[in-house]
Scaffold this active site. Structure first.
Site, PDB file in Angstrom:
ATOM      1  N   ASP A 100       0.850  -0.489   0.102  1.00  0.00           N
ATOM      2  CA  ASP A 100       0.181  -0.063  -0.172  1.00  0.00           C
ATOM      3  C   ASP A 100       0.644   0.842  -0.307  1.00  0.00           C
ATOM      4  O   ASP A 100       2.073   0.946   0.186  1.00  0.00           O
ATOM      5  CB  ASP A 100      -1.261  -0.173   1.394  1.00  0.00           C
ATOM      6  CG  ASP A 100      -0.209  -0.289   2.284  1.00  0.00           C
ATOM      7  OD1 ASP A 100      -0.581   0.558   3.099  1.00  0.00           O
ATOM      8  OD2 ASP A 100       1.235  -0.084   2.519  1.00  0.00           O
ATOM      9  N   GLY A 102       1.622   3.881   2.000  1.00  0.00           N
ATOM     10  CA  GLY A 102       1.631   3.975   3.475  1.00  0.00           C
ATOM     11  C   GLY A 102       0.564   5.267   4.360  1.00  0.00           C
ATOM     12  O   GLY A 102       0.463   5.437   4.857  1.00  0.00           O
ATOM     13  N   ASP A 274      -8.235  -7.024   0.330  1.00  0.00           N
ATOM     14  CA  ASP A 274      -7.402  -7.330   1.231  1.00  0.00           C
ATOM     15  C   ASP A 274      -7.463  -7.056   2.312  1.00  0.00           C
ATOM     16  O   ASP A 274      -8.777  -5.834   2.393  1.00  0.00           O
ATOM     17  CB  ASP A 274      -5.797  -6.940   1.385  1.00  0.00           C
ATOM     18  CG  ASP A 274      -6.690  -5.707   1.860  1.00  0.00           C
ATOM     19  OD1 ASP A 274      -6.161  -5.208   3.391  1.00  0.00           O
ATOM     20  OD2 ASP A 274      -7.120  -5.104   1.034  1.00  0.00           O
TER      21      ASP A 274
END
Lengths: 294, 406
Positions: A100, A102, A274
């Protein structure tokens, strides 16, 4: 549909489509291995999947897992990844990785963060250092980590918020996408995904979908959802997005989720998911875990 | 169970084979050997598929009773025994009375019961309860109930009590064992008590040797954890006490010494005539995020000798058997924990990765360390047997002493 420059390090082959729903079964070929979709991607936050060796993970059939740029950028840090040649090598994982940007952790984990056009500024609670995460910086760290799929830095707002901030964040996410595309150095080995924002407002979502699909990215994520909003609003935004997004590119619904959500959203045409739910639940009996859920 | 001495070397170290292992009729083990320590029924940090990677030396498993005691009723209902319950039925299962990683508090044993410290606190266990547990658990080997609290050093009275009570418990355990159908294939071990009082030790050894036990456990020698509290056996007259005990014990039965003994202590104990140890040392080293790195063969390059060449920023103070993976010096060290080690951790991962995992508190860090440490420790026992066979035991002792002892 074809673009002058190929920014893609993946191919998506649709194997079958449901005759009733928008669900499809695909083969997503990424640099490290093939992924069968719809796919649930477990979250191995700090370069490890909660006590499981890469070999055990491989034996379980996992083809792609997540790492978090915020955590990995702090420990062991981008410099170490440059030295070792990326997270795959560092942890001994042969299949695919997705990182990802961050951005989400910076906003969700940190008490004091401030978003400006420049980037997200925050003070790290562990060492009180001031840090600015810009689109360029995020891509730089993700380039070092070396994941097969990397995410743009987006301006994330809670799905329970309404008002001008939602539109501001949506517009900024588009501009940050362009800056990410510009900064991305490893287009042959890493796929940069755009993240559709716009909250629960179909007008804003449509603007964002329109704009972002003009950019030549290998894949799209649907962001800004799964943050506690009403399920009735949630699915509408998902289906709006999948109606619009190109069929030949993968759709990643971020932060989803519980089993029912996985089934419903697959039916709505999403390919990748996810969620920390399974790993968090597994360790939540540990009272010292900072992620213990009630 | 059949214990066959193959040889006794000049300085006392013994080589033996144990066969006719009850449930596992076809298997044999060789001694000196190490029982794989478990905590609350699992080999710490390792799932069964990881344990498989340790190979045949991980066959004998050590189950300390305290943290399993609260499962008594469940096991009675389950009726297939603790091995089946814990998915460890293919292992040789030995049930000890206490947990050798900790020192139980003194003064809590009474005449008719011994105190064990379970999950929710103190549990008083008398012979009836104890044997009921054995019948529910159905271990292959078990240590008879014993009172290992010998009171203050030099105290004769309490030391004598520990001897008397332990013999009384043993006799009653033997009675019940004889009558028990389910324990028909299990072997019972007697414990030698008596604190630091030589006469009590002799008495305990002589008397226990008269009973029909399969082997002996040497208790109350202050070899329990925590890690740094175990002194060299050459200090405080321990060596002499052990010698005096072993003089009274028959040769053809195995002797167990529990506790986190470091390599020099293990070798000293082997030399005296101890056959069986446990892996609590490897476990406790893991718990402090360290890897065992002492030399187990001339071929493996000891990390400690490597690191010794690096800068002083390296904190290796405690001793040179282990190396702490928390040290920042390993941040970008992409070599295995021990160069040349064939364990899963060393063939698949690097010091840098393990350092990262322990640094951020990831579960996998302990898993990888535990696997390496057990592999390394079990390999040490292979090397001990080899040295006894080849007559190079003294050489091994010297190597450990010069390279690793302060």
């Amino acid at each position: 549909m074809s673009a002058p420059v190929n920014h893609s390090a993946l191919t998506l082959k649709v194997l079958a489509e449901c005759s009733v729903t928008k669900a499809r079964a695909c083969q997503l070929s990424l640099p490290h291995s093939v992924v069968d979709t719809p796919v649930f991607m477990p979250v191995g936050t700090q370069g490890s999947l909660k006590g499981i060796t890469p070999e055990q993970l491989e034996n379980s059939g996992c083809q792609i897992m997540l790492g978090n740029t915020y955590h990995l950028g702090s420990n062991p840090g981008a410099e170490l990844f440059d030295k070792v040649g990326g997270l795959h090598k560092f942890m001994g994982w042969k299949r695919n990785l997705l990182t990802d940007s961050g951005g989400f952790q910076m906003v969700s984990l940190v008490a004091l963060s401030e978003v400006t056009e420049e980037g997200v500024r925050f003070s790290n609670p562990y060492d009180a250092k001031d840090m600015l995460l810009t689109p360029e910086k995020s891509i730089e760290i993700q380039n070092s980590i070396g994941a097969d799929i990397i995410m743009q830095l987006d301006d994330v707002v809670s799905s329970t918020i309404s008002g001008p901030r939602v539109e501001e964040a949506m517009g900024r996410s588009i501009r940050w996408l362009d800056r990410c595309i510009e900064a991305h150095k490893k287009t042959k080995t890493q796929n940069l995904f755009a993240i559709i924002q716009g909250g629960l407002d179909s007008r804003l979502r449509t603007i964002c979908l329109n704009e972002m699909s003009k950019r030549n990215v290998p894949g799209f994520a649907i962001g800004g959802l799964s943050g506690g909003e009403d399920k009735n609003d949630f699915w509408k935004m998902v289906t709006l997005s999948t109606d619009f997004l190109p069929k030949h590119k993968p759709r990643y619904l971020m932060g989803v989720g519980f089993p029912v959500d996985l089934v419903v959203c697959s039916a709505l045409g999403c390919d990748m998911f996810d969620c920390v739910y399974p790993t968090r639940t597994a360790v939540s009996t540990n009272p010292t875990s900072k992620y213990a859920i009630n | 169970m059949k214990f066959s001495l193959r040889s006794v070397s000049q300085r006392g170290g013994r080589l033996a084979t144990i066969s006719e292992l009850g449930r596992h009729g076809d298997k044999t083990v060789t001694t000196p050997m190490c029982l794989v320590f478990t905590q609350a029924g699992t080999i710490p940090h390792l799932t069964n598929d990881m344990v498989q990677k340790l190979g045949k030396h991980a066959y004998p498993v050590h189950l300390p009773l305290p943290l399993l005691l609260e499962s008594h009723e469940i096991l009675q209902k389950y009726s297939n025994g603790i091995g089946d319950f814990l998915a460890l039925k293919h292992h040789l299962l030995y049930l000890s009375v206490q947990d050798s990683t900790i020192r139980p508090p003194e003064g809590f044993n009474e005449k008719s019961f011994v105190s064990l410290w379970g999950r929710s606190g103190r549990l008083n266990v008398d012979v009836d309860k104890f044997m009921s547990v054995q019948e529910a658990f159905k271990p292959d080997w078990y240590q008879a109930l014993c009172d290992s609290d010998a009171g203050k050093v030099g105290s004769r009275k309490r030391a004598h009590k520990s001897v008397e009570r332990t013999l009384a418990y043993l006799d009653r355990c033997l009675e019940k064992h004889k009558e028990s159908e389910v324990l028909r294939h299990s072997c019972i071990f007697g414990s030698i008590e008596g604190g630091s009082v030589a006469e009590e030790r002799e008495l305990s050894a002589k008397e226990t040797a008269k009973r029909p036990v399969a082997g002996f456990v040497l208790e109350g020698l202050d070899t329990n954890g925590p890690l740094d509290s175990v002194l060299p056996l050459c200090e405080n007259g321990k060596k002499e006490i052990i010698q005096s005990i072993l003089n009274e014990l028959p040769d053809e039965k195995p002797r167990i010494l529990h506790g986190p003994l470091d390599p020099a202590n293990i070798l000293a104990a082997v030399e005296l005539g101890i056959d069986i140890f446990d892996s609590t040392y490897a476990f406790l080293v893991t718990e402090r995020n360290a890897a065992l790195t002492f030399c187990v063969s001339p071929d493996t390059e000891s990390m400690a000798s490597n690191v010794g060449k690096l800068q002083d920023s390296c904190n290796l103070q405690r001793n040179l058997y282990e190396t702490s993976l928390t040290d920042k010096i390993f941040k970008d060290d992409f070599r295995p924990l021990v160069v040349g080690c064939q364990c899963y951790t060393c063939t698949n991962h690097t010091r840098a990765y393990v350092h990262h995992l322990v640094n951020v508190g990831e579960l996998l860090g302990k898993t990888l360390l535990m696997l390496h440490n057990l592999y390394h420790f079990l390999r040490f026992f292979e090397v001990i047997q080899l040295a006894l066979e080849e007559g190079t035991f003294e050489k091994l002792q010297n190597m450990i002493a010069t390279r690793h002892c302060n």
